[in-house]
Scaffold this active site. Sequence first.
Site, PDB file in Angstrom:
ATOM      1  CG  ASP A   1      -0.335  -0.215   2.540  1.00  9.13           C
ATOM      2  OD1 ASP A   1      -0.140  -1.330   2.983  1.00  9.13           O
ATOM      3  OD2 ASP A   1       0.497   0.790   3.022  1.00  9.13           O
TER       4      ASP A   1
ATOM      5  CD  GLU B   1       3.236  -6.489  -2.255  1.00 11.33           C
ATOM      6  OE1 GLU B   1       3.042  -5.910  -1.092  1.00 11.33           O
ATOM      7  OE2 GLU B   1       2.370  -7.376  -2.383  1.00 11.33           O
TER       8      GLU B   1
ATOM      9  N   GLY C   1       8.969 -12.459  -0.482  1.00 11.53           N
ATOM     10  CA  GLY C   1       9.829 -12.013   0.463  1.00 11.53           C
ATOM     11  C   GLY C   1      10.733 -13.106   0.935  1.00 11.53           C
TER      12      GLY C   1
ATOM     13  CG  ASP D   1       3.740  -3.389   5.868  1.00  5.48           C
ATOM     14  OD1 ASP D   1       3.325  -2.536   5.061  1.00  5.48           O
ATOM     15  OD2 ASP D   1       2.662  -3.938   6.439  1.00  5.48           O
ATOM     16  CB  SER D   2       3.655  -9.868   6.054  1.00  2.83           C
ATOM     17  OG  SER D   2       3.272 -10.238   7.427  1.00  2.83           O
ATOM     18  CB  THR D   3      -1.010 -10.469   4.530  1.00  8.12           C
ATOM     19  OG1 THR D   3      -0.139 -11.575   4.145  1.00  8.12           O
ATOM     20  CG2 THR D   3      -1.346  -9.586   3.352  1.00  8.12           C
ATOM     21  CG  ASP D   4      -3.445 -11.197   9.643  1.00  6.83           C
ATOM     22  OD1 ASP D   4      -4.151 -10.120   9.050  1.00  6.83           O
ATOM     23  OD2 ASP D   4      -3.091 -11.379  10.744  1.00  6.83           O
TER      24      ASP D   4
ATOM     25  N   PRO E   1      -0.155 -16.046   0.767  1.00  8.30           N
ATOM     26  CG  PRO E   1      -0.237 -14.180  -0.378  1.00  8.30           C
ATOM     27  CD  PRO E   1      -0.934 -15.248   0.016  1.00  8.30           C
TER      28      PRO E   1
HETATM   29  N1  SAM Z   1      -0.757  -3.627   7.651  1.00 10.64           N
HETATM   30  C1  SAM Z   1      -1.087  -4.772   6.944  1.00 10.64           C
HETATM   31  C2  SAM Z   1      -1.254  -5.784   7.985  1.00 10.64           C
HETATM   32  O1  SAM Z   1      -0.747  -5.571   9.228  1.00 10.64           O
HETATM   33  O2  SAM Z   1      -1.961  -6.814   7.916  1.00 10.64           O
HETATM   34  C3  SAM Z   1      -0.272  -5.339   6.046  1.00 10.64           C
HETATM   35  C4  SAM Z   1      -0.260  -4.401   4.783  1.00 10.64           C
HETATM   36  S1  SAM Z   1       0.390  -4.849   3.313  1.00 10.64           S
HETATM   37  C5  SAM Z   1      -0.868  -4.693   2.133  1.00 10.64           C
HETATM   38  C6  SAM Z   1       0.720  -6.484   3.200  1.00 10.64           C
HETATM   39  C7  SAM Z   1       1.319  -6.800   1.969  1.00 10.64           C
HETATM   40  O3  SAM Z   1       2.155  -7.912   2.243  1.00 10.64           O
HETATM   41  C8  SAM Z   1       0.412  -6.842   0.859  1.00 10.64           C
HETATM   42  O4  SAM Z   1       0.801  -6.093  -0.195  1.00 10.64           O
HETATM   43  C9  SAM Z   1       0.748  -8.270   0.178  1.00 10.64           C
HETATM   44  O5  SAM Z   1       0.832  -8.648  -1.247  1.00 10.64           O
HETATM   45  C10 SAM Z   1       2.237  -8.495   0.662  1.00 10.64           C
HETATM   46  N2  SAM Z   1       2.567 -10.173   0.904  1.00 10.64           N
HETATM   47  C11 SAM Z   1       1.992 -10.925   1.258  1.00 10.64           C
HETATM   48  N3  SAM Z   1       2.829 -12.344   1.292  1.00 10.64           N
HETATM   49  C12 SAM Z   1       3.922 -11.605   0.699  1.00 10.64           C
HETATM   50  C13 SAM Z   1       5.240 -12.333   0.571  1.00 10.64           C
HETATM   51  N4  SAM Z   1       5.570 -13.581   0.670  1.00 10.64           N
HETATM   52  N5  SAM Z   1       6.385 -11.751  -0.118  1.00 10.64           N
HETATM   53  C14 SAM Z   1       6.036 -10.339  -0.222  1.00 10.64           C
HETATM   54  N6  SAM Z   1       4.899  -9.733  -0.096  1.00 10.64           N
HETATM   55  C15 SAM Z   1       4.137 -10.326   0.518  1.00 10.64           C
END
Ligand code: SAM
Length: 293
Positions: free
Chosen positions: A85, A105, A138, A155-158, A162
């Site tokens: 984001d 990302e 990542g 700064d990942s998703t849960d 992925p």
């Molecule tokens: N603030 C949010 C939270 O605490 O849940 C996270 C926000 S950010 C949008 C999370 C990002 O991690 C997303 O853009 C997603 O595409 C990315 N993402 C998820 N798995 C990933 C991976 N294995 N490698 C790189 N980016 C990844």
Amino acid sequence: MTKFVETLYDSYGQAFHIDEVLFENKTDHQHLLIFCNAKFGRVMSLDGIVQTTEKDEFVYHEMLTHVPMIAHGHVAKVLIIGGGDGGMLREVTKYEQITHITQVEIDQQVIEMCKQYLPNHSQGAFDDPRVNIVIEDGCEFVKLADDQYDVIISDSTDSIGPGEALFRHEFYAGCKRCLSPGGILVTQNGVAYMQQDEVTTTAGYLKTLFDDWHFFAAAVPTYVGGIMTFAWATDNPELRRTDLGTLGNRFEAWGIKTRYYNPEVHYGAFALPQYVLEAIEKRDNEYHKKFSP
Ligand code: SAM
């Protein structure tokens, strides 16, 4: 009026009125939805889980950036994992002393759609000449990267889809190999009350890899259930104990403008409730050991 009901937890979920859908698509990696909500402004979800909102994103992005940056004091190179984001990148680019930022990302479409529909997050940070965007997993990146960084921010998703790869031992080991001497790794590590197993698991991994590890916390309204924990890991134990005066001097000298972070909040953020200390098996609270009469 349609509703967005978050599906992070089986038996509980927050709901948002959707005033307008701005974008919705199944990308190569996840379901991406960006919509407008009267209370939180523009909201982005991935796979049914709230990622960020215009109104409260500052808490999360400021704490995950400024705590390591100001504790370290001499950061030149930063690695951001995830963060599509652009909010983390906006905060990191506030530091003129940084010479290079790599952001890894996995989902190009998240970056593209957030640039278009959540412009207040990145505020042009993706165009900063110091920034190098890599579209890759990542976890794979940190396994093979031949560069080193003073601060790594996950700064990942849960730990779903992925994002699951960014909560594995091999990811933290990869981050360790990419940290320059005295570098700091910080990660998004879930809402402690709701995702306590995530805190316990990460603690178990970090203690095998780093000389100093702990968590710090902040309450982010749309990460429901109480304080969100951020993992902290470094081989320099002094950094977590940077004194309040030093934090304050750096914060003032560098003129970093914030809406949530300040040195007192930084210092207090490492104080964790007993149930979290229990979860990370630091029952004998370091504070009481250090300050008990
Ligand atoms: N603030 C949010 C939270 O605490 O849940 C996270 C926000 S950010 C949008 C999370 C990002 O991690 C997303 O853009 C997603 O595409 C990315 N993402 C998820 N798995 C990933 C991976 N294995 N490698 C790189 N980016 C990844």
